[in-house]
Design a protein around this motif. Structure first.
Motif, mmCIF file in Angstrom:
data_model
loop_
_atom_site.group_PDB
_atom_site.id
_atom_site.type_symbol
_atom_site.label_atom_id
_atom_site.label_comp_id
_atom_site.label_asym_id
_atom_site.label_seq_id
_atom_site.Cartn_x
_atom_site.Cartn_y
_atom_site.Cartn_z
ATOM 1 N N PRO A 29 -18.184 12.042 -29.079
ATOM 2 C CA PRO A 29 -19.075 11.438 -30.062
ATOM 3 C C PRO A 29 -18.320 10.895 -31.280
ATOM 4 C CG PRO A 29 -19.120 13.818 -30.221
ATOM 5 C CD PRO A 29 -18.202 13.494 -29.094
ATOM 6 N N ASN A 30 -17.434 11.687 -31.845
ATOM 7 C CA ASN A 30 -16.840 11.280 -33.125
ATOM 8 C C ASN A 30 -15.326 11.447 -33.155
ATOM 9 O OD1 ASN A 30 -19.218 10.513 -34.270
ATOM 10 N ND2 ASN A 30 -19.618 12.503 -35.177
ATOM 11 N N VAL A 31 -14.659 11.146 -32.058
ATOM 12 C CA VAL A 31 -13.204 11.314 -32.028
ATOM 13 C C VAL A 31 -12.551 9.941 -32.236
ATOM 14 C CG1 VAL A 31 -11.268 12.231 -30.727
ATOM 15 C CG2 VAL A 31 -13.533 13.167 -30.374
ATOM 16 N N PHE A 32 -11.619 9.876 -33.165
ATOM 17 C CA PHE A 32 -10.918 8.616 -33.449
ATOM 18 C C PHE A 32 -9.424 8.870 -33.433
ATOM 19 C CE2 PHE A 32 -15.037 8.105 -35.355
ATOM 20 C CZ PHE A 32 -15.374 6.815 -35.019
ATOM 21 N N TRP A 33 -8.668 7.902 -32.934
ATOM 22 C CA TRP A 33 -7.216 8.013 -33.011
ATOM 23 C C TRP A 33 -6.588 6.630 -32.994
ATOM 24 C CZ3 TRP A 33 -9.897 8.347 -28.500
ATOM 25 C CH2 TRP A 33 -9.415 7.669 -27.402
ATOM 26 N N ARG A 78 -14.758 -0.837 -36.731
ATOM 27 C CA ARG A 78 -13.388 -1.330 -36.645
ATOM 28 C C ARG A 78 -12.639 -0.827 -35.423
ATOM 29 N NH1 ARG A 78 -10.584 -1.954 -42.307
ATOM 30 N NH2 ARG A 78 -9.386 -3.326 -40.979
ATOM 31 N N VAL A 79 -13.336 -0.180 -34.499
ATOM 32 C CA VAL A 79 -12.702 0.275 -33.259
ATOM 33 C C VAL A 79 -12.178 -0.936 -32.499
ATOM 34 C CG1 VAL A 79 -13.179 1.266 -30.993
ATOM 35 C CG2 VAL A 79 -13.975 2.408 -33.037
ATOM 36 N N GLY A 80 -10.937 -0.834 -32.018
ATOM 37 C CA GLY A 80 -10.349 -1.944 -31.280
ATOM 38 C C GLY A 80 -9.591 -2.908 -32.167
ATOM 39 N N GLU A 81 -9.639 -2.697 -33.477
ATOM 40 C CA GLU A 81 -8.887 -3.570 -34.380
ATOM 41 C C GLU A 81 -7.497 -3.000 -34.618
ATOM 42 O OE1 GLU A 81 -10.430 -4.897 -38.159
ATOM 43 O OE2 GLU A 81 -12.427 -4.951 -37.296
ATOM 44 N N LEU A 136 -7.039 8.406 -43.880
ATOM 45 C CA LEU A 136 -5.911 7.498 -44.048
ATOM 46 C C LEU A 136 -5.279 7.190 -42.700
ATOM 47 C CD1 LEU A 136 -4.182 9.440 -46.950
ATOM 48 C CD2 LEU A 136 -5.807 7.582 -47.156
ATOM 49 N N VAL A 137 -4.879 5.954 -42.532
ATOM 50 C CA VAL A 137 -4.150 5.549 -41.329
ATOM 51 C C VAL A 137 -2.668 5.715 -41.635
ATOM 52 C CG1 VAL A 137 -3.662 3.626 -39.797
ATOM 53 C CG2 VAL A 137 -5.939 3.884 -40.745
ATOM 54 N N CYS A 138 -1.899 6.381 -40.741
ATOM 55 C CA CYS A 138 -0.476 6.524 -41.039
ATOM 56 C C CYS A 138 0.425 5.954 -39.942
ATOM 57 C CB CYS A 138 -0.115 7.965 -41.376
ATOM 58 S SG CYS A 138 -0.381 9.132 -40.085
ATOM 59 N N LYS A 139 -0.148 5.304 -38.945
ATOM 60 C CA LYS A 139 0.670 4.627 -37.933
ATOM 61 C C LYS A 139 0.043 3.284 -37.650
ATOM 62 C CE LYS A 139 2.397 8.526 -35.320
ATOM 63 N NZ LYS A 139 2.291 9.266 -34.059
ATOM 64 N N SER A 140 0.869 2.302 -37.295
ATOM 65 C CA SER A 140 0.278 1.012 -36.953
ATOM 66 C C SER A 140 -0.170 1.058 -35.499
ATOM 67 C CB SER A 140 1.282 -0.107 -37.166
ATOM 68 O OG SER A 140 2.289 -0.038 -36.206
ATOM 69 N N GLY A 141 -1.261 0.412 -35.201
ATOM 70 C CA GLY A 141 -1.745 0.400 -33.832
ATOM 71 C C GLY A 141 -3.202 0.012 -33.774
ATOM 72 N N VAL A 142 -3.800 0.289 -32.618
ATOM 73 C CA VAL A 142 -5.192 -0.085 -32.389
ATOM 74 C C VAL A 142 -6.059 1.160 -32.570
ATOM 75 C CG1 VAL A 142 -6.765 -1.166 -30.758
ATOM 76 C CG2 VAL A 142 -4.352 -1.734 -30.689
ATOM 77 N N LEU A 143 -7.152 1.022 -33.292
ATOM 78 C CA LEU A 143 -8.058 2.154 -33.500
ATOM 79 C C LEU A 143 -8.900 2.360 -32.245
ATOM 80 C CD1 LEU A 143 -9.132 4.229 -35.602
ATOM 81 C CD2 LEU A 143 -10.919 2.587 -36.110
ATOM 82 N N ARG A 144 -8.905 3.590 -31.745
ATOM 83 C CA ARG A 144 -9.683 3.907 -30.538
ATOM 84 C C ARG A 144 -10.730 4.960 -30.865
ATOM 85 N NH1 ARG A 144 -8.350 -0.225 -27.259
ATOM 86 N NH2 ARG A 144 -6.137 -0.296 -26.798
#
Lengths: 244, 222
Positions: free
Chosen positions: A64-68, A8-11, A52-60
């Motif tokens: 290796p395993n960093v998401f924001w 789901r990266v980029g969604e 949990l996602v707590c802000k609206s935006g694009v998943l980046r």
């Protein structure tokens, strides 16, 4: 969880979306079993074994395993190690109070400048702009800035010189400008020679050879926010050909 | 209950709704929300500095101000403010910004029924635009029960006037639970349950709309 996250990266995700941990069905016999660890950046929260996602935006995602979550907010929330452009508002004894556009004012010690000692105070007046780095940024404590790195060198930080123009853009644009291979920055480099200071708090400072050019750059950067890369390149080439 | 939901699914009718995010330059987050002819502007400031008298040591102070179309805010606006504030407090993660203030200003442009649900939707969109940490989203749905006992979702002002009972629910996006209720008129327990079921159905449409409009907003940075 890792595979669903990567898919789901980029969604665009909204607050309330969640990823739950689902154990792999297959166990590799050849490779050693290593538990997958996910590092959560801003906008993501870990709760038990769910994310949990707590802000609206694009998943980046970053190896290796960093998401924001990449979110276009306007209000700056301070974080340790980030560099910002602040305005000195109060000079009291041995600390300056600096407004950086966040929820409270940060303190800046007079000793946190390159070459400053108790005898040799830096020349900072109320209203001056400073480029500084957060050394304490915690939701429960007063934020603290410093104009030197850990080695005691200024590294480009300190009080600004005369001239130049300070203006505000969105935090999303600032992050795009600061990314290692920024297209906006490389497009801008081809226009005029200029000095550009980027604060993570959405403040930009520009100085170039004439007021006219400074204003052109400021307007271009501010209009970059609402343009697709194609439109931007078109505008930049028109400016380069002397349309303004 | 299952039968009721099946019957409800066909009868959910909402007026056309529209939304625009980030259209004001000064506030940190802004949104306009339109339900048919009802229209509301919302602006959020924060997390910002807080007055010492309003400071809460372990969470942010949320202030909601509703400005009516004409005149000064009165008792009606105050009660709406309270409904909106309590709903927002339930979904925002206020403990992440202690000792700061959040101000939500809602300006009513036109009231043609279902005002409270429009206020709630505008509030949610503007909070999301401001990038404030939220545990879930919420939306508002208004139901009216007319003289024949028919449930009308998203009623107009004329339909509201003729109705026997009027209810507004705030519904969260995770489990579609009811966060807040505001009711007027007389109704039975069964009717209340029916209205909740209808609103939960309607909320799915609204949450899908939220997702589409945020996706449109971020389409240029994808």
């Amino acid at each position: 969880m890792l595979s669903t996250l990567k898919r789901r990266v980029g969604e665009v995700l909204l607050p309330g979306d969640e990823f739950s941990y689902d154990g792999d069905d297959t166990i590799s016999l050849t490779e050693p079993v290593r538990p997958e660890k996910v590092l959560c950046g801003p906008g993501l929260r870990r709760s038990g074994d769910r994310l949990l996602v707590c802000k609206s935006g694009v998943l980046r995602h970053k190896q290796p395993n960093v998401f924001w979550m990449d979110c276009q907010q306007k209000r700056y929330v301070h974080a340790k190690g980030e560099t910002v452009i602040g305005i000195v508002t109060v000079k009291s004894g041995d600390v300056f109070k600096v407004d950086f556009g966040g929820s409270e004012q940060a303190s800046l010690s007079y000793l946190a400048f390159e070459g400053a000692t108790k005898r040799n105070r830096p020349n900072v007046q109320v209203g001056d702009l400073v480029f500084a780095q957060f050394i304490v940024a915690n939701k429960d404590m007063e934020p603290e800035l410093a104009c030197i790195g850990s080695s005691g060198r200024a590294n480009g930080m300190g009080v600004f010189g005369g001239g130049g123009l300070l203006f505000r853009v969105s935090l999303g644009l600032v992050r795009r400008l600061l990314s290692p291979h920024s297209e906006v920055r490389s497009d801008l480099e081809q226009l005029f020679p200029c000095e550009l200071v980027i604060g993570m708090n959405g403040r930009l400072w520009v100085r170039s050879s004439s007021v006219h050019q400074t204003l052109v750059i400021a307007n271009l950067l501010q209009s970059c926010e609402s343009m697709t890369p194609l439109q931007r390149r078109e505008l930049f080439t028109r400016v380069q050909q002397g349309a303004l | 209950m299952a039968v009721m939901e099946a019957r409800c699914s066909s009868s959910v009718m909402l007026r056309e709704f529209a939304c625009e995010q980030n259209f004001l330059s000064q506030p940190d987050g802004s949104a306009s929300f339109v339900h048919g002819d009802t229209s509301v502007y919302a602006g959020v400031y924060g997390p910002a500095e807080v007055k010492v008298s309003k400071e809460i040591y372990d969470r942010a102070t949320l202030e909601v101000l509703i400005q009516p179309k004409v005149g000064l805010p009165g008792v009606r606006e105050r009660s709406q403010e309270q409904c909106v504030r309590e709903t927002c407090e339930a979904s925002l993660l206020l403990s992440l910004h202690p000792r700061s203030s959040l101000t939500l200003i809602l300006q009513v442009l036109h009231d043609d029924g279902s005002l409270l649900s429009c206020l709630l939707n505008a509030a949610c969109m503007s909070l999301m635009d401001a990038g404030l940490p939220m545990s879930c989203l919420f939306c508002g749905v208004t139901c009216a029960i007319d003289a024949d006992g028919q449930i009308i979702t998203d009623p107009t002002a004329a339909q509201e006037k003729e109705s026997r009972a009027l209810m507004t629910f705030a519904i969260d996006s995770k489990k579609h639970n009811v966060l807040m209720t505001s009711t007027k008129g007389s109704f039975s327990v069964n009717e209340l349950q029916q209205c909740i079921a209808v609103s939960q159905k309607a909320s799915e449409k609204l949450f899908q709309f939220y997702r589409d409009s945020v996706r449109r907003r971020y389409s240029k940075t994808l």
